[in-house]
Design a protein around this motif. Structure first.
Motif, mmCIF file in Angstrom:
data_model
loop_
_atom_site.group_PDB
_atom_site.id
_atom_site.type_symbol
_atom_site.label_atom_id
_atom_site.label_comp_id
_atom_site.label_asym_id
_atom_site.label_seq_id
_atom_site.Cartn_x
_atom_site.Cartn_y
_atom_site.Cartn_z
ATOM 1 N N GLY A 1 0.757 -1.315 -0.002
ATOM 2 C CA GLY A 1 0.090 -0.057 -0.099
ATOM 3 C C GLY A 1 0.765 1.307 0.021
ATOM 4 O O GLY A 1 1.838 1.048 -0.596
ATOM 5 N N VAL A 2 0.207 2.185 0.725
ATOM 6 C CA VAL A 2 0.914 3.496 0.791
ATOM 7 C C VAL A 2 2.458 3.295 1.364
ATOM 8 O O VAL A 2 3.186 4.009 0.801
ATOM 9 N N ARG A 3 2.432 2.824 2.379
ATOM 10 C CA ARG A 3 3.655 2.552 3.027
ATOM 11 C C ARG A 3 4.609 2.332 2.247
ATOM 12 O O ARG A 3 6.078 2.879 1.991
ATOM 13 N N ALA A 4 4.555 1.123 1.284
ATOM 14 C CA ALA A 4 5.496 0.768 0.254
ATOM 15 C C ALA A 4 5.902 1.865 -0.832
ATOM 16 O O ALA A 4 7.030 2.261 -1.148
ATOM 17 N N GLY A 5 4.884 2.562 -1.338
ATOM 18 C CA GLY A 5 4.871 3.542 -2.121
ATOM 19 C C GLY A 5 5.775 4.681 -1.663
ATOM 20 O O GLY A 5 6.834 5.144 -2.239
ATOM 21 N N VAL A 6 5.725 5.050 -0.268
ATOM 22 C CA VAL A 6 6.334 6.239 0.429
ATOM 23 C C VAL A 6 7.878 5.741 0.358
ATOM 24 O O VAL A 6 8.726 6.620 0.092
ATOM 25 N N VAL A 7 8.146 4.553 1.062
ATOM 26 C CA VAL A 7 9.451 4.435 1.345
ATOM 27 C C VAL A 7 10.060 4.043 0.056
ATOM 28 O O VAL A 7 11.184 3.968 -0.187
ATOM 29 N N ALA A 8 9.448 3.440 -1.238
ATOM 30 C CA ALA A 8 10.052 3.374 -2.445
ATOM 31 C C ALA A 8 10.607 4.500 -3.301
ATOM 32 O O ALA A 8 11.464 4.446 -4.128
ATOM 33 N N VAL A 9 10.038 5.828 -2.882
ATOM 34 C CA VAL A 9 10.223 6.875 -3.617
ATOM 35 C C VAL A 9 11.909 7.190 -3.801
ATOM 36 O O VAL A 9 12.236 7.293 -4.889
ATOM 37 N N VAL A 10 12.608 7.488 -2.858
ATOM 38 C CA VAL A 10 13.852 7.809 -2.699
ATOM 39 C C VAL A 10 14.697 6.616 -3.532
ATOM 40 O O VAL A 10 15.558 6.931 -4.376
ATOM 41 N N PRO A 11 14.505 5.637 -3.138
ATOM 42 C CA PRO A 11 15.251 4.418 -3.972
ATOM 43 C C PRO A 11 15.120 4.550 -5.434
ATOM 44 O O PRO A 11 16.037 4.387 -6.237
ATOM 45 N N LEU A 12 13.894 4.723 -5.616
ATOM 46 C CA LEU A 12 13.496 4.665 -7.254
ATOM 47 C C LEU A 12 14.302 5.849 -8.043
ATOM 48 O O LEU A 12 14.659 6.003 -9.017
ATOM 49 N N LEU A 13 14.079 7.168 -7.390
ATOM 50 C CA LEU A 13 14.453 8.352 -7.718
ATOM 51 C C LEU A 13 15.950 8.181 -7.839
ATOM 52 O O LEU A 13 16.655 8.756 -8.791
ATOM 53 N N TRP A 14 16.802 7.723 -6.778
ATOM 54 C CA TRP A 14 18.151 7.649 -6.759
ATOM 55 C C TRP A 14 18.751 6.677 -7.900
ATOM 56 O O TRP A 14 19.623 7.134 -8.730
ATOM 57 N N LEU A 15 17.845 5.612 -8.172
ATOM 58 C CA LEU A 15 18.361 4.630 -9.412
ATOM 59 C C LEU A 15 18.255 5.429 -10.751
ATOM 60 O O LEU A 15 18.813 5.105 -11.653
ATOM 61 N N GLY A 16 17.049 6.235 -10.785
ATOM 62 C CA GLY A 16 17.072 7.182 -12.138
ATOM 63 C C GLY A 16 18.088 8.229 -12.156
ATOM 64 O O GLY A 16 18.606 8.287 -13.188
ATOM 65 N N VAL A 17 18.670 8.640 -11.223
ATOM 66 C CA VAL A 17 19.796 9.571 -11.125
ATOM 67 C C VAL A 17 20.933 8.879 -11.547
ATOM 68 O O VAL A 17 21.807 9.253 -12.364
ATOM 69 N N ALA A 18 21.229 7.477 -10.731
ATOM 70 C CA ALA A 18 22.505 6.761 -11.182
ATOM 71 C C ALA A 18 22.419 6.280 -12.659
ATOM 72 O O ALA A 18 23.601 6.214 -13.135
ATOM 73 N N THR A 19 21.132 5.958 -13.270
ATOM 74 C CA THR A 19 21.095 5.650 -14.550
ATOM 75 C C THR A 19 21.582 6.795 -15.379
ATOM 76 O O THR A 19 22.474 6.451 -16.400
ATOM 77 N N LEU A 20 21.108 8.105 -15.218
ATOM 78 C CA LEU A 20 21.236 9.101 -15.992
ATOM 79 C C LEU A 20 22.934 9.470 -15.807
ATOM 80 O O LEU A 20 23.547 9.582 -16.938
#
Length: 180
Positions: A123-142
């Motif tokens: 639910g929401v907890r997973a979505g909130v906790v996953a935001v920073v790891p997902l964003l960081w992996l986007g930054v890392a990819t770029l």
């Protein structure tokens, strides 16, 4: 711990990794390379606080059963962050000394965290906790692709797998007449 459904312990276990990456990797090492390191470091420290908050305020048991595709995908991601990511270095010719490892480097730390989140949180907890790891992996990819690094595809592949599984589960649960 995550696979056994120990949410609090799994979340607390991730906190020191995010603190170390925030302070040592970003605020000390990475600060010599880019002005954005201070923002990255602060974001990683914020993620550590969020993980600690989830651990202290959340249930002791996992939100999701372990037999779901999401939990299995999370297990694969967590294992890739712990074992697979370091193995990339010798494969691409950097040797074991050039390996990126969980709790010392941000990319495998983000991958492992995403995997743990997919195993224990919903639910929401997973979505909130996953935001920073997902964003960081986007930054890392770029960053990696911009530098022409051959394994620059790895973070974006992890993001793609995580999003595909999470979106697939969400669509399956949202179908009318489907019991979950």
């Amino acid at each position: 711990l995550a696979w056994r459904g120990r949410v609090r312990v799994a979340m607390v276990w991730l906190v020191p990794a995010w603190v170390f990456c925030g302070i040592v990797f970003h605020l000390q090492y990475h600060a010599e390379l880019t002005w954005a390191a201070a923002y990255f470091g602060a974001t990683f420290l914020g993620q550590a606080v969020l993980l600690l908050g989830v651990a202290l305020a959340g249930d002791a048991k996992a939100d999701l059963p372990r037999s779901t595709p999401r939990a299995w995908a999370g297990l694969v991601l967590a294992l890739f962050g712990l074992v697979g990511y370091p193995a990339v270095a010798p494969i691409v010719g950097r040797g074991w000394a050039g390996a990126e490892v969980f709790a010392l480097h941000p990319d495998p730390t983000a991958v492992t965290t995403l995997g743990v989140v997919m195993v224990v949180l919903g639910g929401v907890r997973a979505g909130v906790v996953a935001v920073v790891p997902l964003l960081w992996l986007g930054v890392a990819t770029l960053t990696l692709l911009g530098l022409g690094i051959p394994w620059g595809w790895a973070p974006s592949t992890v993001v793609g797998i995580a999003l595909a599984v999470v979106i697939g589960v969400a669509f399956k649960q949202a179908r009318p007449g489907k019991k979950t």
